[in-house]
Motif scaffolding. Structure first.
Motif, PDB file in Angstrom:
ATOM      1  N   THR A  37       0.842  -1.202   0.000  1.00  0.00           N
ATOM      2  CA  THR A  37       0.000   0.000   0.000  1.00  0.00           C
ATOM      3  C   THR A  37       0.878   1.253   0.000  1.00  0.00           C
ATOM      4  OG1 THR A  37      -0.198  -0.153   2.420  1.00  0.00           O
ATOM      5  CG2 THR A  37      -1.951  -1.145   1.087  1.00  0.00           C
ATOM      6  N   VAL A  38       1.493   1.552   1.138  1.00  0.00           N
ATOM      7  CA  VAL A  38       2.463   2.646   1.269  1.00  0.00           C
ATOM      8  C   VAL A  38       3.566   2.153   2.206  1.00  0.00           C
ATOM      9  CG1 VAL A  38       0.698   4.428   0.918  1.00  0.00           C
ATOM     10  CG2 VAL A  38       1.285   3.716   3.252  1.00  0.00           C
ATOM     11  N   TYR A  39       4.633   2.930   2.356  1.00  0.00           N
ATOM     12  CA  TYR A  39       5.680   2.566   3.308  1.00  0.00           C
ATOM     13  C   TYR A  39       5.177   2.803   4.726  1.00  0.00           C
ATOM     14  CZ  TYR A  39       9.551   1.673   0.088  1.00  0.00           C
ATOM     15  OH  TYR A  39      10.381   1.122  -0.857  1.00  0.00           O
ATOM     16  N   PRO A 153       4.082   8.156   1.936  1.00  0.00           N
ATOM     17  CA  PRO A 153       5.194   7.838   1.040  1.00  0.00           C
ATOM     18  C   PRO A 153       4.997   6.495   0.348  1.00  0.00           C
ATOM     19  CG  PRO A 153       5.822   7.349   3.286  1.00  0.00           C
ATOM     20  CD  PRO A 153       4.421   7.910   3.347  1.00  0.00           C
ATOM     21  N   THR A 154       5.279   6.458  -0.930  1.00  0.00           N
ATOM     22  CA  THR A 154       5.169   5.215  -1.697  1.00  0.00           C
ATOM     23  C   THR A 154       6.523   4.761  -2.230  1.00  0.00           C
ATOM     24  OG1 THR A 154       4.620   6.500  -3.682  1.00  0.00           O
ATOM     25  CG2 THR A 154       2.778   5.677  -2.358  1.00  0.00           C
ATOM     26  N   ASN A 155       7.591   5.388  -1.739  1.00  0.00           N
ATOM     27  CA  ASN A 155       8.944   4.985  -2.109  1.00  0.00           C
ATOM     28  C   ASN A 155       9.897   5.440  -1.007  1.00  0.00           C
ATOM     29  OD1 ASN A 155       9.953   7.789  -2.833  1.00  0.00           O
ATOM     30  ND2 ASN A 155       8.260   7.580  -4.287  1.00  0.00           N
ATOM     31  N   ALA A 156      11.114   4.913  -1.053  1.00  0.00           N
ATOM     32  CA  ALA A 156      12.088   5.192   0.006  1.00  0.00           C
ATOM     33  C   ALA A 156      12.562   6.633  -0.020  1.00  0.00           C
ATOM     34  CB  ALA A 156      13.274   4.239  -0.121  1.00  0.00           C
ATOM     35  N   VAL A 157      12.603   7.244  -1.198  1.00  0.00           N
ATOM     36  CA  VAL A 157      13.053   8.636  -1.320  1.00  0.00           C
ATOM     37  C   VAL A 157      12.153   9.562  -0.520  1.00  0.00           C
ATOM     38  CG1 VAL A 157      13.386  10.570  -2.907  1.00  0.00           C
ATOM     39  CG2 VAL A 157      14.174   8.282  -3.551  1.00  0.00           C
ATOM     40  N   ASP A 158      10.831   9.340  -0.625  1.00  0.00           N
ATOM     41  CA  ASP A 158       9.892  10.192   0.106  1.00  0.00           C
ATOM     42  C   ASP A 158       9.959   9.925   1.612  1.00  0.00           C
ATOM     43  OD1 ASP A 158       9.112  11.398  -2.228  1.00  0.00           O
ATOM     44  OD2 ASP A 158       7.357  10.106  -2.529  1.00  0.00           O
ATOM     45  N   CYS A 159      10.214   8.674   1.998  1.00  0.00           N
ATOM     46  CA  CYS A 159      10.438   8.382   3.423  1.00  0.00           C
ATOM     47  C   CYS A 159      11.647   9.153   3.933  1.00  0.00           C
ATOM     48  CB  CYS A 159      10.696   6.884   3.628  1.00  0.00           C
ATOM     49  SG  CYS A 159       9.293   5.821   3.402  1.00  0.00           S
ATOM     50  N   GLY A 179      -0.400   2.078  -3.583  1.00  0.00           N
ATOM     51  CA  GLY A 179      -0.228   3.522  -3.491  1.00  0.00           C
ATOM     52  C   GLY A 179      -1.184   4.252  -2.573  1.00  0.00           C
ATOM     53  N   ILE A 180      -2.263   3.618  -2.133  1.00  0.00           N
ATOM     54  CA  ILE A 180      -3.105   4.199  -1.082  1.00  0.00           C
ATOM     55  C   ILE A 180      -3.240   3.160   0.031  1.00  0.00           C
ATOM     56  CG2 ILE A 180      -4.386   5.773  -2.583  1.00  0.00           C
ATOM     57  CD1 ILE A 180      -6.698   3.775  -2.558  1.00  0.00           C
ATOM     58  N   GLU A 181      -3.579   3.638   1.225  1.00  0.00           N
ATOM     59  CA  GLU A 181      -3.588   2.768   2.385  1.00  0.00           C
ATOM     60  C   GLU A 181      -4.696   1.710   2.302  1.00  0.00           C
ATOM     61  OE1 GLU A 181      -2.190   6.868   3.400  1.00  0.00           O
ATOM     62  OE2 GLU A 181      -3.917   5.990   2.391  1.00  0.00           O
ATOM     63  N   SER A 182      -4.598   0.743   3.190  1.00  0.00           N
ATOM     64  CA  SER A 182      -5.529  -0.386   3.206  1.00  0.00           C
ATOM     65  C   SER A 182      -6.957   0.039   3.543  1.00  0.00           C
ATOM     66  CB  SER A 182      -5.072  -1.421   4.243  1.00  0.00           C
ATOM     67  OG  SER A 182      -5.049  -0.846   5.543  1.00  0.00           O
ATOM     68  N   THR A 299      -0.261   6.433  -8.304  1.00  0.00           N
ATOM     69  CA  THR A 299       0.526   7.654  -8.516  1.00  0.00           C
ATOM     70  C   THR A 299       0.060   8.847  -7.689  1.00  0.00           C
ATOM     71  OG1 THR A 299      -0.892   8.300 -10.389  1.00  0.00           O
ATOM     72  CG2 THR A 299       1.058   6.988 -10.893  1.00  0.00           C
ATOM     73  N   LEU A 300      -1.077   8.758  -7.011  1.00  0.00           N
ATOM     74  CA  LEU A 300      -1.660   9.938  -6.370  1.00  0.00           C
ATOM     75  C   LEU A 300      -0.710  10.608  -5.390  1.00  0.00           C
ATOM     76  CD1 LEU A 300      -3.979  11.859  -5.752  1.00  0.00           C
ATOM     77  CD2 LEU A 300      -4.871  10.167  -4.131  1.00  0.00           C
ATOM     78  N   PHE A 301      -0.239   9.878  -4.387  1.00  0.00           N
ATOM     79  CA  PHE A 301       0.591  10.499  -3.350  1.00  0.00           C
ATOM     80  C   PHE A 301       1.943  10.950  -3.888  1.00  0.00           C
ATOM     81  CE2 PHE A 301      -1.828   7.816  -0.051  1.00  0.00           C
ATOM     82  CZ  PHE A 301      -2.759   8.825   0.145  1.00  0.00           C
ATOM     83  N   SER A 302       2.537  10.151  -4.755  1.00  0.00           N
ATOM     84  CA  SER A 302       3.832  10.552  -5.307  1.00  0.00           C
ATOM     85  C   SER A 302       3.685  11.790  -6.178  1.00  0.00           C
ATOM     86  CB  SER A 302       4.460   9.405  -6.103  1.00  0.00           C
ATOM     87  OG  SER A 302       3.639   9.003  -7.179  1.00  0.00           O
ATOM     88  N   SER A 303       2.550  11.937  -6.850  1.00  0.00           N
ATOM     89  CA  SER A 303       2.304  13.124  -7.666  1.00  0.00           C
ATOM     90  C   SER A 303       2.181  14.375  -6.799  1.00  0.00           C
ATOM     91  CB  SER A 303       1.030  12.941  -8.501  1.00  0.00           C
ATOM     92  OG  SER A 303       1.180  11.884  -9.422  1.00  0.00           O
ATOM     93  N   LEU A 304       1.513  14.246  -5.663  1.00  0.00           N
ATOM     94  CA  LEU A 304       1.385  15.384  -4.751  1.00  0.00           C
ATOM     95  C   LEU A 304       2.750  15.806  -4.224  1.00  0.00           C
ATOM     96  CD1 LEU A 304      -1.811  14.403  -2.727  1.00  0.00           C
ATOM     97  CD2 LEU A 304      -1.630  16.007  -4.631  1.00  0.00           C
TER      98      LEU A 304
END
Length: 344
Positions: A37-39, A153-159, A179-182, A299-304
């Motif tokens: 889902t997300v990190y 965050p959906t990737n380590a960079v954003d974490c 990409g979105i939570e459970s 892509t929603l959260f990473s786009s924001l």
């Protein structure tokens, strides 16, 4: 504190990294881990002090409970008081992006449940997450690995952007698939109730549990959410955001973007691939095809977060109709835009 980022190849998982993450968790430290889902920002879910660190690190409100993650069904039974027949029917969706709420057992610290008598449990499908949990042999409390209020965050960079210097380790498993939570469903009372929409939609769950319903707060803004976490600001980019939904949304966004640009406002545009070319004079990001809501959720959260990096003053985004997976997406977009949604 220096935050280490260790990349894990899903096709050839380095067990040394798994053990390092597990040992940190067993020692009461925090570790950011990938899930489908997300990190998540992980801590030993049975360690009160470790779970308190989650709240401190994220600046998370103390009345917002944590979700405990398990690596097999057997772990569930020590954490809860009773498993209903309805819950057992939903086991077919585990492992996966579904969180179930049960009456908690005495093992669970009050910090995890924010003093309540129920606990949220998830069995993630992500192989890296499951191996870390299994190696630690503990339920892992893991809300999204970000500063509260920011896009998940959906990737380590954003974490790393949010948590660098605050935790010892980020396990980099690449992009989160969903990409979105459970989806969160409350099974602690007579009628199964969805408290947070997610990948598993109301329509999907009704095929298994015909009596499942949505929490009233998901259909009426004037109702206080049953889930404490749903009342807080979530997923917000730094820029102000406006969302438009309907057949005329793309045309409306184009006119609005031109007008704001002429006023000297730095506008960012989030639209679908079918219309992206017309916005080449603006900072723009595609959600993918409007016929693929799975890609939009991915892509929603990473786009924001990318819009934040571009330094825009205003985000104009196209939303989708509020049904099926669209309900889950719009739940996040509504919070991201502080309720600023217009149906055309």
């Amino acid at each position: 504190m220096e935050t280490e980022v260790l990349k894990v190849d899903r096709d050839n998982i380095d067990q040394k990294i798994i053990k390092k993450a597990a040992n940190l968790l067993k020692d009461g430290k925090l570790v950011a881990i990938p899930t489908e889902t997300v990190y998540g920002l992980g801590a030993n879910g049975l360690d009160d002090l470790a779970c308190r660190k989650i709240f401190e690190t994220k600046n998370r409100p103390a009345d917002n409970p944590l979700i405990l993650h398990i690596s097999n069904i057997d772990m569930l039974y020590n954490l809860v008081e009773g498993v209903s027949d309805e819950a057992r029917k939903l086991f077919d969706l585990w492992p996966g992006p579904l969180t179930m709420i049960f009456k908690k057992s005495k093992l669970i610290p009050d910090t995890v449940t924010a003093g309540g008598d129920t606990v949220a449990i998830r069995f993630p499908v992500d192989k890296i997450a499951r191996e870390i949990i299994s190696e630690a042999n503990l339920p892992i409390a893991a809300p999204s690995a970000n500063i509260s209020g920011r896009p998940s965050p959906t990737n380590a960079v954003d974490c790393f952007f949010d948590l660098n210097g605050k935790i010892p380790l980020i396990v980099d498993g690449g992009e989160s698939k969903i990409g979105i939570e459970s989806t969160v469903i409350d099974l602690s009372e007579d009628v199964p109730t969805i408290l947070r929409p997610g990948f598993y939609t109301l329509e999907m769950l009704r095929e298994i549990l015909p009596n499942v319903r949505l929490d009233d707060a998901l259909v009426d803004d004037n109702v206080v959410p049953k889930s404490p976490g749903q009342k807080y600001k979530h997923y917000a980019p730094k820029a102000r955001m406006q969302v438009y939904v309907g057949k005329r949304a793309s045309d409306f966004i184009y006119k609005k973007a031109k007008s704001y640009k002429n006023q000297g406002i730095h506008v960012g545009v989030l639209v679908f691939e079918e219309d992206i070319d017309r916005f080449d004079e603006f900072d723009r990001i595609s959600f993918g095809s409007r016929n693929d809501l799975n890609q939009m959720s991915h892509t929603l959260f990473s786009s924001l977060r990318q819009m934040d990096k571009l330094g825009v003053d205003l985000i104009l985004a196209e939303g989708v109709m509020d049904n099926n997976l669209g309900k889950s997406i719009m739940n996040r977009m509504k919070k991201s835009a502080a309720g600023n949604i217009e149906y055309l």
